[in-house]
Design a protein around this motif. Structure first.
Motif, PDB file in Angstrom:
ATOM      1  N   GLY A 106       1.013  -1.398  -0.040  1.00 30.20           N
ATOM      2  CA  GLY A 106      -0.444   0.242   0.086  1.00 30.20           C
ATOM      3  C   GLY A 106       0.960   0.999  -0.098  1.00 30.20           C
ATOM      4  N   TYR A 107       1.731   1.098   0.965  1.00 22.40           N
ATOM      5  CA  TYR A 107       2.461   2.667   0.894  1.00 22.40           C
ATOM      6  C   TYR A 107       3.746   2.520   0.578  1.00 22.40           C
ATOM      7  CZ  TYR A 107      -0.051   4.601   5.015  1.00 22.40           C
ATOM      8  OH  TYR A 107      -1.553   4.707   6.034  1.00 22.40           O
ATOM      9  N   ALA A 108       4.465   1.478   0.629  1.00 26.05           N
ATOM     10  CA  ALA A 108       5.609   0.924  -0.402  1.00 26.05           C
ATOM     11  C   ALA A 108       6.150   0.523  -1.781  1.00 26.05           C
ATOM     12  CB  ALA A 108       6.690   0.217   0.457  1.00 26.05           C
ATOM     13  N   ARG A 109       5.016  -0.257  -2.273  1.00 25.96           N
ATOM     14  CA  ARG A 109       5.273   0.568  -3.465  1.00 25.96           C
ATOM     15  C   ARG A 109       4.123   0.833  -4.244  1.00 25.96           C
ATOM     16  NH1 ARG A 109       8.670  -3.474  -4.022  1.00 25.96           N
ATOM     17  NH2 ARG A 109       8.806  -5.554  -3.409  1.00 25.96           N
ATOM     18  N   GLY A 110       3.204   1.586  -3.872  1.00 27.54           N
ATOM     19  CA  GLY A 110       2.446   2.639  -4.374  1.00 27.54           C
ATOM     20  C   GLY A 110       1.031   2.164  -4.634  1.00 27.54           C
ATOM     21  N   LEU A 111       0.797   1.452  -4.637  1.00 28.23           N
ATOM     22  CA  LEU A 111      -0.422   0.867  -4.688  1.00 28.23           C
ATOM     23  C   LEU A 111      -1.871   1.429  -3.818  1.00 28.23           C
ATOM     24  CD1 LEU A 111      -0.239  -3.073  -4.674  1.00 28.23           C
ATOM     25  CD2 LEU A 111      -0.720  -1.661  -7.233  1.00 28.23           C
ATOM     26  N   GLY A 112      -1.761   2.496  -3.095  1.00 32.02           N
ATOM     27  CA  GLY A 112      -2.334   2.656  -2.366  1.00 32.02           C
ATOM     28  C   GLY A 112      -3.254   1.883  -1.358  1.00 32.02           C
ATOM     29  N   VAL A 113      -3.567   2.697  -0.009  1.00 26.81           N
ATOM     30  CA  VAL A 113      -3.591   1.692   0.968  1.00 26.81           C
ATOM     31  C   VAL A 113      -5.459   1.278   0.497  1.00 26.81           C
ATOM     32  CG1 VAL A 113      -4.451   2.325   3.748  1.00 26.81           C
ATOM     33  CG2 VAL A 113      -2.475   2.741   2.422  1.00 26.81           C
ATOM     34  N   GLU A 114      -6.663   2.231   0.088  1.00 30.63           N
ATOM     35  CA  GLU A 114      -7.325   1.829  -0.706  1.00 30.63           C
ATOM     36  C   GLU A 114      -7.457   0.672  -1.399  1.00 30.63           C
ATOM     37  OE1 GLU A 114      -9.795   4.362  -2.867  1.00 30.63           O
ATOM     38  OE2 GLU A 114      -9.030   5.991  -1.312  1.00 30.63           O
ATOM     39  N   PHE A 115      -6.432   0.262  -2.188  1.00 33.18           N
ATOM     40  CA  PHE A 115      -6.558  -0.804  -3.036  1.00 33.18           C
ATOM     41  C   PHE A 115      -5.863  -1.953  -2.057  1.00 33.18           C
ATOM     42  CE2 PHE A 115      -4.397  -3.822  -5.798  1.00 33.18           C
ATOM     43  CZ  PHE A 115      -5.143  -4.547  -6.257  1.00 33.18           C
ATOM     44  N   ILE A 116      -5.350  -1.969  -1.319  1.00 32.01           N
ATOM     45  CA  ILE A 116      -4.707  -3.266  -0.586  1.00 32.01           C
ATOM     46  C   ILE A 116      -6.110  -3.327   0.632  1.00 32.01           C
ATOM     47  CG2 ILE A 116      -3.244  -3.930   1.075  1.00 32.01           C
ATOM     48  CD1 ILE A 116      -2.217  -3.202  -1.595  1.00 32.01           C
ATOM     49  N   ASN A 117      -6.420  -2.327   0.775  1.00 30.13           N
ATOM     50  CA  ASN A 117      -8.488  -2.232   1.711  1.00 30.13           C
ATOM     51  C   ASN A 117      -8.623  -2.692   1.213  1.00 30.13           C
ATOM     52  OD1 ASN A 117      -7.490  -1.775   4.318  1.00 30.13           O
ATOM     53  ND2 ASN A 117      -7.468   0.446   4.103  1.00 30.13           N
ATOM     54  N   LEU A 137      12.129   0.003  14.689  1.00 32.36           N
ATOM     55  CA  LEU A 137      13.090   0.342  14.531  1.00 32.36           C
ATOM     56  C   LEU A 137      13.691   0.810  12.906  1.00 32.36           C
ATOM     57  CD1 LEU A 137      16.246  -0.164  15.702  1.00 32.36           C
ATOM     58  CD2 LEU A 137      16.454  -1.998  15.012  1.00 32.36           C
ATOM     59  N   SER A 138      14.464   1.466  12.890  1.00 33.62           N
ATOM     60  CA  SER A 138      14.646   2.465  11.757  1.00 33.62           C
ATOM     61  C   SER A 138      15.287   1.160  10.529  1.00 33.62           C
ATOM     62  CB  SER A 138      15.101   3.221  11.039  1.00 33.62           C
ATOM     63  OG  SER A 138      16.304   3.354  11.341  1.00 33.62           O
ATOM     64  N   PRO A 139      14.811   1.668   9.316  1.00 37.85           N
ATOM     65  CA  PRO A 139      15.458   0.159   8.492  1.00 37.85           C
ATOM     66  C   PRO A 139      16.758   0.702   8.632  1.00 37.85           C
ATOM     67  CG  PRO A 139      13.480   1.350   6.732  1.00 37.85           C
ATOM     68  CD  PRO A 139      13.882   1.545   8.636  1.00 37.85           C
ATOM     69  N   GLU A 140      17.388   1.084   8.737  1.00 33.07           N
ATOM     70  CA  GLU A 140      18.964   1.436   8.315  1.00 33.07           C
ATOM     71  C   GLU A 140      19.249   1.111   9.541  1.00 33.07           C
ATOM     72  OE1 GLU A 140      17.232   3.785   8.087  1.00 33.07           O
ATOM     73  OE2 GLU A 140      18.288   4.455   5.876  1.00 33.07           O
ATOM     74  N   LYS A 141      19.200   0.550  10.406  1.00 33.91           N
ATOM     75  CA  LYS A 141      19.644  -0.151  12.090  1.00 33.91           C
ATOM     76  C   LYS A 141      19.186  -1.108  12.335  1.00 33.91           C
ATOM     77  CE  LYS A 141      19.613   4.028  15.439  1.00 33.91           C
ATOM     78  NZ  LYS A 141      18.021   5.109  15.584  1.00 33.91           N
ATOM     79  N   ALA A 142      18.120  -1.465  11.643  1.00 30.72           N
ATOM     80  CA  ALA A 142      18.096  -3.324  11.707  1.00 30.72           C
ATOM     81  C   ALA A 142      18.451  -3.639  10.567  1.00 30.72           C
ATOM     82  CB  ALA A 142      16.638  -3.688  10.882  1.00 30.72           C
ATOM     83  N   PHE A 143      18.756  -3.168   9.570  1.00 30.09           N
ATOM     84  CA  PHE A 143      20.092  -4.101   8.464  1.00 30.09           C
ATOM     85  C   PHE A 143      21.632  -4.045   9.123  1.00 30.09           C
ATOM     86  CE2 PHE A 143      17.059  -3.184   5.328  1.00 30.09           C
ATOM     87  CZ  PHE A 143      17.154  -4.491   4.982  1.00 30.09           C
ATOM     88  N   GLU A 144      22.254  -3.135   9.271  1.00 25.21           N
ATOM     89  CA  GLU A 144      23.825  -2.494  10.268  1.00 25.21           C
ATOM     90  C   GLU A 144      23.084  -4.018  11.511  1.00 25.21           C
ATOM     91  OE1 GLU A 144      23.416   1.097  10.963  1.00 25.21           O
ATOM     92  OE2 GLU A 144      24.548   0.413  12.694  1.00 25.21           O
ATOM     93  N   GLY A 159      15.749  -2.573  -2.396  1.00 25.75           N
ATOM     94  CA  GLY A 159      16.708  -0.767  -1.800  1.00 25.75           C
ATOM     95  C   GLY A 159      16.380  -0.286  -0.232  1.00 25.75           C
ATOM     96  N   MET A 160      16.860   0.846  -0.171  1.00 26.97           N
ATOM     97  CA  MET A 160      17.008   0.976   1.274  1.00 26.97           C
ATOM     98  C   MET A 160      15.509   1.944   1.490  1.00 26.97           C
ATOM     99  SD  MET A 160      17.654   0.724   4.232  1.00 26.97           S
ATOM    100  CE  MET A 160      19.302  -0.132   4.189  1.00 26.97           C
ATOM    101  N   GLU A 161      15.957   3.319   0.132  1.00 28.10           N
ATOM    102  CA  GLU A 161      14.813   3.589   0.107  1.00 28.10           C
ATOM    103  C   GLU A 161      13.258   3.584  -0.125  1.00 28.10           C
ATOM    104  OE1 GLU A 161      12.596   6.277  -3.844  1.00 28.10           O
ATOM    105  OE2 GLU A 161      15.784   6.117  -3.843  1.00 28.10           O
ATOM    106  N   PHE A 162      13.313   2.034  -0.109  1.00 26.63           N
ATOM    107  CA  PHE A 162      12.148   1.229  -0.542  1.00 26.63           C
ATOM    108  C   PHE A 162      11.669   0.613   1.585  1.00 26.63           C
ATOM    109  CE2 PHE A 162       9.694  -3.052  -0.497  1.00 26.63           C
ATOM    110  CZ  PHE A 162       8.859  -3.139  -0.877  1.00 26.63           C
ATOM    111  N   HIS A 163      12.431   0.983   1.957  1.00 26.98           N
ATOM    112  CA  HIS A 163      12.655   0.027   3.017  1.00 26.98           C
ATOM    113  C   HIS A 163      12.172   0.927   4.329  1.00 26.98           C
ATOM    114  CE1 HIS A 163      13.391  -3.851   2.500  1.00 26.98           C
ATOM    115  NE2 HIS A 163      14.187  -3.712   1.774  1.00 26.98           N
TER     116      HIS A 163
END
Ligand SMILES: Nc1ncnc2c1ncn2[C@@H]1O[C@H](COP(=O)(O)OP(=O)(O)OP(=O)(O)O)[C@@H](O)[C@H]1O
Ligand SMILES: [Mg+2]
Length: 207
Positions: A106-117, A137-144, A159-163
């Motif tokens: 919904g959020y990250a792949r940009g399909l929209g929360v409405e479609f997923i709902n 926990l932020s993705p950076e800290k988790a991957f670290e 990629g990190m932007e997606f996360h």
């Protein structure tokens, strides 16, 4: 439903599996009956769907296809495993649930929360957990902490932007569902996070 349904959410590597393991140790020690499952998966059909979603060879998969595969795996798990166990009074723990679809697709792949709902409303009729533990926990800290990216996992390679978008999605979901979603600070030691989870479960009369 007589039993309680508790889901675990958060970005990759934040410690969901570890915390579930610690919680299992605790529940066993306290003689509390529970059933553990995971998403996507948890039934023979859903596990097969999982392997299609996570297979690195499937890079041509469309976002819409992916979202519907998740919803398909979910409805199978819900009908075959989760609902019967809740009806029999069991505590059901699930590693990821619909919030993962909302945050990732919904959020990250940009399909929209409405479609997923919409597709999940159809699949699971908005069947909601009693409590969702969001390990914050932020993705950076988790991957670290995890020590790098698993090259065979298509989702981790995005990629990190997606996360970061996933993470922002989770924060938004937590803000919108304060009764259901408890935000657990996951930046401390495993034991500190475990103690926070036990507190949250006790406060909500889950255990
Ligand atoms: N509080 C912590 N401090 C340090 N390391 C941790 C902590 N919690 C978990 N880890 C380590 O981080 C790694 C990822 O943890 P874990 O597999 O539990 O995350 P996850 O959220 O289940 O990830 P995934 O989404 O990939 O399933 C593991 O090596 C684990 O031992
Ligand atoms: Mg895990």
């Amino acid at each position: 439903m007589k039993g309680k349904f508790v889901t675990f959410e958060g970005c990759e590597g934040v410690g969901k599996s570890k915390q579930i393991q610690l919680l299992q140790d605790y529940l066993k020690k306290e003689n509390i009956n529970y059933y553990l499952t995971r998403e996507p998966g948890g039934t023979p059909v859903s596990e097969q769907i999982r392997s299609i979603i996570l297979d690195g060879k499937n890079s041509s998969m469309t976002d819409e296809c992916e979202a519907m595969l998740y919803a398909s795996a979910r409805v199978q798990l819900l009908k075959e495993v989760v609902k019967p166990r809740l009806e029999s009074g069991q505590l059901v723990l699930c590693d990821r649930y619909v919030d993962s679809s909302l945050a990732y697709q919904g959020y990250a792949r940009g399909l929209g929360v409405e479609f997923i709902n919409m597709i999940n409303d159809y699949a699971i009729k908005n069947f909601s957990p009693d409590l969702t533990l969001f390990l914050n926990l932020s993705p950076e800290k988790a991957f670290e902490r995890k020590g790098g990216v698993d090259k065979h996992d298509r989702l981790e390679l995005s990629g990190m932007e997606f996360h970061n978008r996933v993470y922002q999605g989770y924060l938004e979901l937590a803000k919108q569902n304060p009764q259901r979603i408890v935000v657990i600070d996951a930046s401390g030691t495993k034991e500190q996070t475990h103690a926070k989870i036990i507190n949250a479960l006790k406060e909500r009369n889950i255990i």
